[in-house]
Design a protein around this motif. Sequence first.
Motif, short mmCIF file in Angstrom:
data_model
loop_
_atom_site.label_atom_id
_atom_site.label_comp_id
_atom_site.label_asym_id
_atom_site.label_seq_id
_atom_site.Cartn_x
_atom_site.Cartn_y
_atom_site.Cartn_z
N VAL A 60 -43.49 -22.56 44.23
CA VAL A 60 -42.15 -22.45 44.81
C VAL A 60 -41.39 -23.76 44.60
O VAL A 60 -40.20 -23.75 44.25
CB VAL A 60 -42.23 -22.09 46.31
CG1 VAL A 60 -40.86 -22.14 46.96
CG2 VAL A 60 -42.85 -20.71 46.48
N ILE A 61 -42.05 -24.89 44.77
CA ILE A 61 -41.40 -26.18 44.55
C ILE A 61 -40.96 -26.31 43.10
O ILE A 61 -39.87 -26.81 42.80
CB ILE A 61 -42.34 -27.33 44.97
CG1 ILE A 61 -42.50 -27.33 46.49
CG2 ILE A 61 -41.83 -28.68 44.48
CD1 ILE A 61 -43.56 -28.25 47.01
N LYS A 62 -41.78 -25.83 42.19
CA LYS A 62 -41.43 -25.85 40.77
C LYS A 62 -40.16 -25.03 40.52
O LYS A 62 -39.26 -25.48 39.81
CB LYS A 62 -42.59 -25.30 39.94
CG LYS A 62 -42.28 -25.18 38.47
CD LYS A 62 -43.44 -24.55 37.73
CE LYS A 62 -43.09 -24.31 36.28
NZ LYS A 62 -44.16 -23.63 35.56
N CYS A 104 -46.32 -30.78 46.75
CA CYS A 104 -45.24 -31.43 46.00
C CYS A 104 -45.77 -32.05 44.71
O CYS A 104 -45.16 -31.93 43.65
CB CYS A 104 -44.56 -32.50 46.85
SG CYS A 104 -43.50 -31.83 48.12
N ILE A 105 -46.90 -32.72 44.80
CA ILE A 105 -47.50 -33.31 43.60
C ILE A 105 -47.82 -32.23 42.59
O ILE A 105 -47.49 -32.35 41.40
CB ILE A 105 -48.77 -34.12 43.96
CG1 ILE A 105 -48.43 -35.28 44.88
CG2 ILE A 105 -49.49 -34.59 42.72
CD1 ILE A 105 -47.53 -36.33 44.26
N TYR A 106 -48.43 -31.13 43.04
CA TYR A 106 -48.77 -30.05 42.13
C TYR A 106 -47.52 -29.43 41.52
O TYR A 106 -47.49 -29.11 40.33
CB TYR A 106 -49.60 -28.98 42.85
CG TYR A 106 -49.95 -27.82 41.96
CD1 TYR A 106 -50.94 -27.95 41.00
CD2 TYR A 106 -49.29 -26.60 42.07
CE1 TYR A 106 -51.26 -26.89 40.17
CE2 TYR A 106 -49.60 -25.54 41.25
CZ TYR A 106 -50.58 -25.69 40.30
OH TYR A 106 -50.88 -24.66 39.47
N GLY A 107 -46.47 -29.22 42.33
CA GLY A 107 -45.24 -28.64 41.83
C GLY A 107 -44.58 -29.51 40.78
O GLY A 107 -44.07 -29.01 39.77
N MET A 108 -44.59 -30.83 40.98
CA MET A 108 -43.98 -31.73 40.00
C MET A 108 -44.82 -31.83 38.74
O MET A 108 -44.28 -31.93 37.64
CB MET A 108 -43.78 -33.11 40.62
CG MET A 108 -42.66 -33.12 41.65
SD MET A 108 -42.27 -34.74 42.29
CE MET A 108 -43.69 -35.10 43.30
N ILE A 109 -46.14 -31.79 38.89
CA ILE A 109 -47.01 -31.85 37.71
C ILE A 109 -46.85 -30.59 36.87
O ILE A 109 -46.90 -30.64 35.64
CB ILE A 109 -48.48 -32.04 38.13
CG1 ILE A 109 -48.70 -33.46 38.65
CG2 ILE A 109 -49.43 -31.74 36.99
CD1 ILE A 109 -50.07 -33.69 39.24
N SER A 110 -46.64 -29.45 37.52
CA SER A 110 -46.57 -28.19 36.77
C SER A 110 -45.23 -27.99 36.08
O SER A 110 -45.07 -27.03 35.33
CB SER A 110 -46.86 -27.02 37.70
OG SER A 110 -45.86 -26.90 38.68
N LEU A 111 -44.25 -28.87 36.34
CA LEU A 111 -42.98 -28.76 35.63
C LEU A 111 -43.19 -29.02 34.15
O LEU A 111 -43.93 -29.90 33.75
CB LEU A 111 -41.98 -29.79 36.15
CG LEU A 111 -41.22 -29.42 37.40
CD1 LEU A 111 -40.39 -30.61 37.85
CD2 LEU A 111 -40.33 -28.23 37.17
N ASP A 112 -42.51 -28.23 33.36
CA ASP A 112 -42.57 -28.40 31.92
C ASP A 112 -41.18 -28.80 31.46
O ASP A 112 -40.31 -27.96 31.29
CB ASP A 112 -43.01 -27.11 31.26
CG ASP A 112 -43.33 -27.28 29.81
OD1 ASP A 112 -43.21 -28.41 29.30
OD2 ASP A 112 -43.70 -26.28 29.17
N LEU A 113 -40.96 -30.08 31.29
CA LEU A 113 -39.62 -30.58 31.02
C LEU A 113 -39.20 -30.40 29.57
O LEU A 113 -38.02 -30.42 29.27
CB LEU A 113 -39.53 -32.05 31.42
CG LEU A 113 -39.81 -32.33 32.89
CD1 LEU A 113 -39.77 -33.82 33.15
CD2 LEU A 113 -38.84 -31.59 33.79
N LYS A 114 -40.14 -30.21 28.65
CA LYS A 114 -39.79 -30.11 27.24
C LYS A 114 -39.85 -28.69 26.71
O LYS A 114 -39.26 -28.38 25.71
CB LYS A 114 -40.73 -30.99 26.41
CG LYS A 114 -40.54 -32.46 26.67
CD LYS A 114 -41.41 -33.27 25.75
CE LYS A 114 -41.21 -34.74 26.03
NZ LYS A 114 -42.05 -35.57 25.19
#
Length: 123
Positions: A60-62, A104-114
């Motif tokens: 959800v954070i992602k 929050c850490i997991y949500g930010m790590i799972s972001l795929d920015l590229k």
Amino acid sequence: MREIRLLVVSLLFGGAFIGLFPVHKGETISDLIVGSVLSPGGFFLASAFFIAGFVFQGKVIKVEIQSFREGKPRFGLMLLHLMVILGLSWIGWVHASLFLFVSCIYGMISLDLKREGGRHVDH
């Protein structure tokens, strides 16, 4: 709609984690070890709820972060998420803080920015 279901399930799992975790306010790390040895089933079950719950919260954070990046913030989802966090904090704020921090850490790590899905192929 999918994110709302994830929030409801993460609220249930987070509440179960807080309720089943053998260490409560004011206890030390030695109490955690003794509690997990004397009650391994409860500790294992609480850990399983913790892991599943923070994965759902992280998803959800992602979605919330991606919606901000796209310029279309989903304020209704964010408000519901805040209410879930407050509900968990009402049950046990120390456990809820740990739960939210890891989510929050997991949500930010799972972001795929590229990219969105697949593997990176370097040419």
